[in-house]
Scaffold this motif. Structure first.
Motif, mmCIF file in Angstrom:
data_model
loop_
_atom_site.group_PDB
_atom_site.id
_atom_site.type_symbol
_atom_site.label_atom_id
_atom_site.label_comp_id
_atom_site.label_asym_id
_atom_site.label_seq_id
_atom_site.Cartn_x
_atom_site.Cartn_y
_atom_site.Cartn_z
ATOM 1 N N ALA A 168 0.848 -1.189 0.000
ATOM 2 C CA ALA A 168 0.000 0.000 0.000
ATOM 3 C C ALA A 168 0.882 1.237 0.000
ATOM 4 O O ALA A 168 1.793 1.359 0.809
ATOM 5 N N ALA A 169 0.615 2.145 -0.943
ATOM 6 C CA ALA A 169 1.385 3.386 -1.035
ATOM 7 C C ALA A 169 0.422 4.559 -1.009
ATOM 8 O O ALA A 169 -0.014 5.046 -2.045
ATOM 9 N N PRO A 170 0.022 4.995 0.187
ATOM 10 C CA PRO A 170 -0.966 6.072 0.276
ATOM 11 C C PRO A 170 -0.446 7.372 -0.310
ATOM 12 O O PRO A 170 0.752 7.638 -0.279
ATOM 13 N N ARG A 171 -1.361 8.170 -0.832
ATOM 14 C CA ARG A 171 -0.997 9.463 -1.397
ATOM 15 C C ARG A 171 -0.459 10.366 -0.290
ATOM 16 O O ARG A 171 -1.059 10.508 0.762
ATOM 17 N N GLN A 172 0.699 10.961 -0.552
ATOM 18 C CA GLN A 172 1.321 11.813 0.459
ATOM 19 C C GLN A 172 1.055 13.291 0.198
ATOM 20 O O GLN A 172 1.044 14.089 1.121
ATOM 21 N N ARG A 173 0.857 13.668 -1.051
ATOM 22 C CA ARG A 173 0.703 15.071 -1.391
ATOM 23 C C ARG A 173 -0.656 15.591 -0.940
ATOM 24 O O ARG A 173 -1.661 14.913 -1.052
ATOM 25 N N GLU A 174 -0.658 16.802 -0.403
ATOM 26 C CA GLU A 174 -1.892 17.430 0.042
ATOM 27 C C GLU A 174 -2.798 17.740 -1.148
ATOM 28 O O GLU A 174 -2.331 18.130 -2.212
ATOM 29 N N ARG A 175 -4.092 17.558 -0.959
ATOM 30 C CA ARG A 175 -5.055 17.980 -1.969
ATOM 31 C C ARG A 175 -5.153 19.503 -1.955
ATOM 32 O O ARG A 175 -4.759 20.167 -1.000
ATOM 33 N N LEU A 176 -5.709 20.044 -3.025
ATOM 34 C CA LEU A 176 -5.840 21.481 -3.196
ATOM 35 C C LEU A 176 -7.318 21.834 -3.188
ATOM 36 O O LEU A 176 -8.119 21.211 -3.890
ATOM 37 N N THR A 177 -7.689 22.812 -2.401
ATOM 38 C CA THR A 177 -9.080 23.282 -2.393
ATOM 39 C C THR A 177 -9.196 24.472 -3.336
ATOM 40 O O THR A 177 -8.201 25.092 -3.717
ATOM 41 N N ILE A 178 -10.437 24.813 -3.676
ATOM 42 C CA ILE A 178 -10.642 25.925 -4.592
ATOM 43 C C ILE A 178 -10.199 27.249 -3.955
ATOM 44 O O ILE A 178 -9.671 28.137 -4.634
ATOM 45 N N ASP A 179 -10.396 27.394 -2.642
ATOM 46 C CA ASP A 179 -9.952 28.606 -1.956
ATOM 47 C C ASP A 179 -8.425 28.720 -1.980
ATOM 48 O O ASP A 179 -7.866 29.813 -2.159
ATOM 49 N N GLN A 180 -7.743 27.596 -1.771
ATOM 50 C CA GLN A 180 -6.288 27.594 -1.840
ATOM 51 C C GLN A 180 -5.813 27.893 -3.257
ATOM 52 O O GLN A 180 -4.830 28.616 -3.458
ATOM 53 N N PHE A 181 -6.508 27.334 -4.231
ATOM 54 C CA PHE A 181 -6.182 27.608 -5.626
ATOM 55 C C PHE A 181 -6.242 29.109 -5.903
ATOM 56 O O PHE A 181 -5.329 29.687 -6.509
ATOM 57 N N GLU A 182 -7.305 29.746 -5.446
ATOM 58 C CA GLU A 182 -7.471 31.179 -5.692
ATOM 59 C C GLU A 182 -6.405 31.994 -4.975
ATOM 60 O O GLU A 182 -5.909 32.998 -5.494
ATOM 61 N N ALA A 183 -6.011 31.562 -3.781
ATOM 62 C CA ALA A 183 -4.973 32.278 -3.036
ATOM 63 C C ALA A 183 -3.622 32.164 -3.736
ATOM 64 O O ALA A 183 -2.862 33.147 -3.819
ATOM 65 N N ILE A 184 -3.309 30.981 -4.223
ATOM 66 C CA ILE A 184 -2.053 30.794 -4.956
ATOM 67 C C ILE A 184 -2.092 31.595 -6.254
ATOM 68 O O ILE A 184 -1.115 32.250 -6.638
ATOM 69 N N ARG A 185 -3.231 31.571 -6.922
ATOM 70 C CA ARG A 185 -3.387 32.291 -8.189
ATOM 71 C C ARG A 185 -3.163 33.790 -7.988
ATOM 72 O O ARG A 185 -2.584 34.467 -8.845
ATOM 73 N N ALA A 186 -3.589 34.302 -6.849
ATOM 74 C CA ALA A 186 -3.423 35.729 -6.572
ATOM 75 C C ALA A 186 -1.953 36.110 -6.424
ATOM 76 O O ALA A 186 -1.591 37.271 -6.619
ATOM 77 N N SER A 187 -1.102 35.120 -6.088
ATOM 78 C CA SER A 187 0.329 35.377 -5.919
ATOM 79 C C SER A 187 1.110 35.103 -7.199
ATOM 80 O O SER A 187 2.344 35.222 -7.203
ATOM 81 N N ALA A 188 0.407 34.711 -8.269
ATOM 82 C CA ALA A 188 1.070 34.276 -9.494
ATOM 83 C C ALA A 188 1.125 35.378 -10.544
ATOM 84 O O ALA A 188 0.289 36.293 -10.560
ATOM 85 N N GLU A 189 2.125 35.265 -11.438
ATOM 86 C CA GLU A 189 2.189 36.154 -12.589
ATOM 87 C C GLU A 189 1.058 35.815 -13.560
ATOM 88 O O GLU A 189 0.449 34.740 -13.480
ATOM 89 N N ARG A 190 0.823 36.730 -14.492
ATOM 90 C CA ARG A 190 -0.312 36.572 -15.403
ATOM 91 C C ARG A 190 -0.228 35.270 -16.209
ATOM 92 O O ARG A 190 -1.208 34.545 -16.339
#
Length: 363
Positions: A168-190
């Motif tokens: 068994a190799a459980p997923r280690q990476r955190e999932r991304l929520t839509i709110d987190q997506f928008e926060a990261i997007r706000a810090s990104a270049e165009r």
């Protein structure tokens, strides 16, 4: 063949891998190096060691010389390379990873006779080869393919690796929520915002997002041959352009002249001979650049400080699939857009987005 350590005077009369231990004897497994107490009885320990060596060590007996050489794991590896591997259609990164594993399998157990390599031997190798459950599972899958080739040639009657434990190799990476997506997007270049939006809407992989050209947009659709499936499942996507995707395509048409939907002007111009081999246009964004830029914007958001496995750009694909599912799409519809060969794979992408319930007391 790599020879074992020279035998001392006290062990010269003992079979290989059998050693004195206090008043008795111990056997050192030639593959895992695990030592096992064999008791005080010399005759019993010698007999057991001889039997173990016959199973675990490559041998060439007089019978083999008459009947012909016994097929080895290396023979099966060579067959897999020659007749199975060319049709796998792996991408460069996948192929490189499997090549490393193939070489290690060949190096450590290549000389072992196939007809003496059973479930126990396969399990011992897989347990010793790596501590990582995910990597161990990759070795197991590769060995299943190798032994399948040997079985199809009639060299062995069964596939011992299939009977080993599936790690068994459980997923280690955190999932991304839509709110987190928008926060990261706000810090990104165009340009990075456009790339993130493109993956969220089309569910395309990082490499495909980078490779899309304006010429792929015609007849009211986005025409895509996903790179990971081009030589395997042969998936071809004709993504109809709705209002959301059209607005994004319009944003991609900016003042920078580029054949690519996702593009950026380099910070400094480089001579052609100093550019990356995979770069065909100076405005092209390479997949590695996209990953680094996303990681920088993610870190700048401050949302994942101290998180061991923060989400990568690839998690946008999973988030987009869940977003469509929440809008009423069926699993089959999401699977089609993701170009997955099976619904099980799509289900893995959609899993893990549920917000856990918090148990509290009241009254």
């Amino acid at each position: 063949m790599v020879m074992g350590r020279s035998r001392s005077r006290s062990t010269a009369s003992l079979p290989p891998n059998l050693y004195p231990n206090r008043n008795g004897y111990k056997y050192r497994h030639p593959l895992t190096k695990k030592e096992t107490w064999m008791g005080l009885n010399r005759a019993a320990a010698v007999a057991a060691a001889q039997k173990l060596n016959a199973i675990l060590l490559p041998t060439t007996s007089l019978v083999d010389k008459v009947l012909g050489e016994r097929r080895t794991v290396r023979d099966a590896i060579d067959l897999f390379r020659r007749e199975d591997l060319p049709h796998r259609g792996w991408g460069p990164k996948t192929a490189a990873g499997h090549e490393i594993r193939l070489k290690r399998i060949d190096r450590e157990i290549g000389t072992r006779a196939l007809d003496a390599f059973g479930v126990r031997e396969a399990a011992d190798f897989l347990r010793a080869v790596t501590e990582s459950p995910r990597n161990r599972q990759q070795y197991r899958l590769l060995m299943i393919w190798i032994f399948a080739c040997a079985r199809q040639e009639g060299w062995v009657d069964g596939n011992p690796v299939e009977a080993t434990r599936k790690t068994a190799a459980p997923r280690q990476r955190e999932r991304l929520t839509i709110d987190q997506f928008e926060a990261i997007r706000a810090s990104a270049e165009r340009w990075l915002q456009n790339a993130m939006d493109l993956s969220l809407i089309t569910l395309l992989r990082r490499e495909d997002v980078c490779n899309l050209r304006f010429s792929d947009v015609h007849d009211d659709a986005l025409w895509v041959v996903p790179g990971k499936t081009e030589d395997s499942t042969g998936a071809r996507l004709k993504i109809r352009i709705g209002a959301e995707l059209q607005a994004l395509l319009d944003r991609c048409r900016d003042d920078v002249v580029s054949p690519y939907l996702i593009h950026r002007l380099p910070e400094r111009a480089r001579p052609r001979e100093q550019r990356a081999e995979s770069r065909v246009h100076h405005t092209q964004v390479l997949p590695e650049q996209l990953s680094r830029a996303f990681a920088d914007a993610r870190d700048a958001s401050g949302l994942f400080e101290g998180v061991e496995h923060p989400p990568t750009f690839h998690e946008i694909r999973s988030l987009g699939g869940k977003r469509y599912q929440d809008r009423g799409w069926t699993l089959a519809q999401v699977q089609a857009l993701m170009a997955h060969a099976s619904p099980d794979m799509t289900q893995q992408y959609l899993a893990g987005h549920e917000v856990p319930w918090t148990e509290v007391s009241a009254g």
